[in-house]
Design an enzyme around this catalytic site. Sequence first.
Site, PDB file in Angstrom:
ATOM      1  N   CYS A   1      -4.846  -3.140   2.708  1.00  0.00           N
ATOM      2  CA  CYS A   1      -4.612  -3.105   4.154  1.00  0.00           C
ATOM      3  C   CYS A   1      -5.836  -3.392   5.016  1.00  0.00           C
ATOM      4  CB  CYS A   1      -3.968  -1.775   4.531  1.00  0.00           C
ATOM      5  SG  CYS A   1      -3.267  -1.838   6.197  1.00  0.00           S
TER       6      CYS A   1
ATOM      7  N   LYS B   1      -9.406   1.680  -1.945  1.00  0.00           N
ATOM      8  CA  LYS B   1      -9.619   1.134  -0.599  1.00  0.00           C
ATOM      9  C   LYS B   1     -10.981   1.550  -0.036  1.00  0.00           C
ATOM     10  CE  LYS B   1      -7.074   1.048   3.823  1.00  0.00           C
ATOM     11  NZ  LYS B   1      -5.831   1.552   4.455  1.00  0.00           N
TER      12      LYS B   1
ATOM     13  N   ASN C   1      -7.097   6.091  -1.750  1.00  0.00           N
ATOM     14  CA  ASN C   1      -5.994   5.173  -1.490  1.00  0.00           C
ATOM     15  C   ASN C   1      -6.219   4.026  -2.475  1.00  0.00           C
ATOM     16  OD1 ASN C   1      -4.149   3.358  -0.457  1.00  0.00           O
ATOM     17  ND2 ASN C   1      -4.644   3.785   1.684  1.00  0.00           N
TER      18      ASN C   1
ATOM     19  N   ASN D   1       0.195  -1.205   5.343  1.00  0.00           N
ATOM     20  CA  ASN D   1       1.100  -0.494   6.269  1.00  0.00           C
ATOM     21  C   ASN D   1       0.398  -0.607   7.613  1.00  0.00           C
ATOM     22  OD1 ASN D   1       3.197   1.609   4.790  1.00  0.00           O
ATOM     23  ND2 ASN D   1       1.354   1.259   3.563  1.00  0.00           N
TER      24      ASN D   1
ATOM     25  N   GLU E   1       0.863  -1.195   0.000  1.00  0.00           N
ATOM     26  CA  GLU E   1       0.000   0.000   0.000  1.00  0.00           C
ATOM     27  C   GLU E   1       0.900   1.248   0.000  1.00  0.00           C
ATOM     28  OE1 GLU E   1      -1.637   0.692   3.931  1.00  0.00           O
ATOM     29  OE2 GLU E   1      -3.430   1.639   3.105  1.00  0.00           O
TER      30      GLU E   1
ATOM     31  N   GLU F   1      -6.406   8.378   7.852  1.00  0.00           N
ATOM     32  CA  GLU F   1      -6.818   8.033   6.479  1.00  0.00           C
ATOM     33  C   GLU F   1      -8.169   8.648   6.108  1.00  0.00           C
ATOM     34  OE1 GLU F   1      -5.970   4.353   4.539  1.00  0.00           O
ATOM     35  OE2 GLU F   1      -4.866   3.680   6.295  1.00  0.00           O
TER      36      GLU F   1
END
Length: 367
Positions: A219, A142, A124, A244, A52, A164
């Site tokens: 992720c 994502k 993302n 991550n 990622e 995020e």
Amino acid sequence: MAPKPTPRPLTVAAAQLGPNNKDMSRDEILARLLKHMDDAALRGVRLIAFPELALTTFFPVMLLTAAAEVSAYFEPASPSRPYGVLETPHGKPLVEKAHALGMDFYLGYAERWTGEDGVPIDYNATLYYSVAAGRAIAKYRKVHLPGTKEPIDGGGTKVYQQLEKRYFHPGDLGFQAFRAPGLVEGAVKAEDADAEGAEGGKMNSTDRKGDPIIGMLICNDRRWPEAWRPYGLQGAELVIEGYNTTAWAPQYDGSPEEQTATAEFHHRLSCQAGSYHNACWSINVGKCGEENGQWMIGGSMIVDPNGRVVAESETLGDELVVAGIDLALCRKGKDRVFNFERHRRVDQYGILLEQVGVKEVPLLSRS
Ligand code: CDT
């Protein structure tokens, strides 16, 4: 007894990255990715997965206030250039290397999408580049964004942020599986399919003999069974996921060692369960080690359709994890325990789509 399925072998790699510290240049990071590809080629790898946000530091842990500082982490994309990142000085060399080596790749990056209305939206994202197709053939954004939009206040005590929700919009592309051409010998093509097709979800005699069916996650998605199942329902034979994952944070209970052990356990549990429940292989690849003073877990791993780890990283640095996988191994789970056609009961699953948060069942009365 059912005949043994014909093997469909493929050599794949998880290209684990050590830290991309924020003062590291794009060139330096790119050189490490390219080295991974060169090393992978020597081991016969045909598909390599990067983590990622592989091209930069994991910036969502930082509170960035200047717009230009945020923009610097994003790659341009638009309807006319949906994979703009591959035209940049840090993306183009990956494509050139892929063609030179005959190696597909999965790449995580931050995408700034500017649609017809001219309003940029940040995601993302990850893409899949196919050498045989000569282009990127799939993108995923994502869906499950962890953390908060606003920084959390530690009341004078140090806390680690996970912002995020501040930097990205939740993905809007769903969970669209795709076939990657050119990876397995003798793949059956659409023109060879049975005339009657796969009507009503029934198996077709050409099913599971075509080009590999692949799904992509990023992720935090790996922790959600809802994110794996749509791929399982599309017959995915391989799910690729970059991550991550913070090893520990000062605001949470437990020593750094205890928290790290739990984080590694939950990572492993999620990847193994997702693969098993959907009878698919998975490549799970992290960026890890101490990045900008915060620790992230390693544990990049390739998991088989039985949920067993077949290859795993041993360090917290750049490390290539390679496995020879056989897609035909998915058959057992898909035909027996997780034969969805035979066993799923969608009439009983309504709550999954009707409800988001928890609604506890009513309290009991004393009587
Ligand atoms: N990048 C990302 O999604 N990280 C989150 C951190 C949560 S810490 C448990 C993850 O789910 O790994």
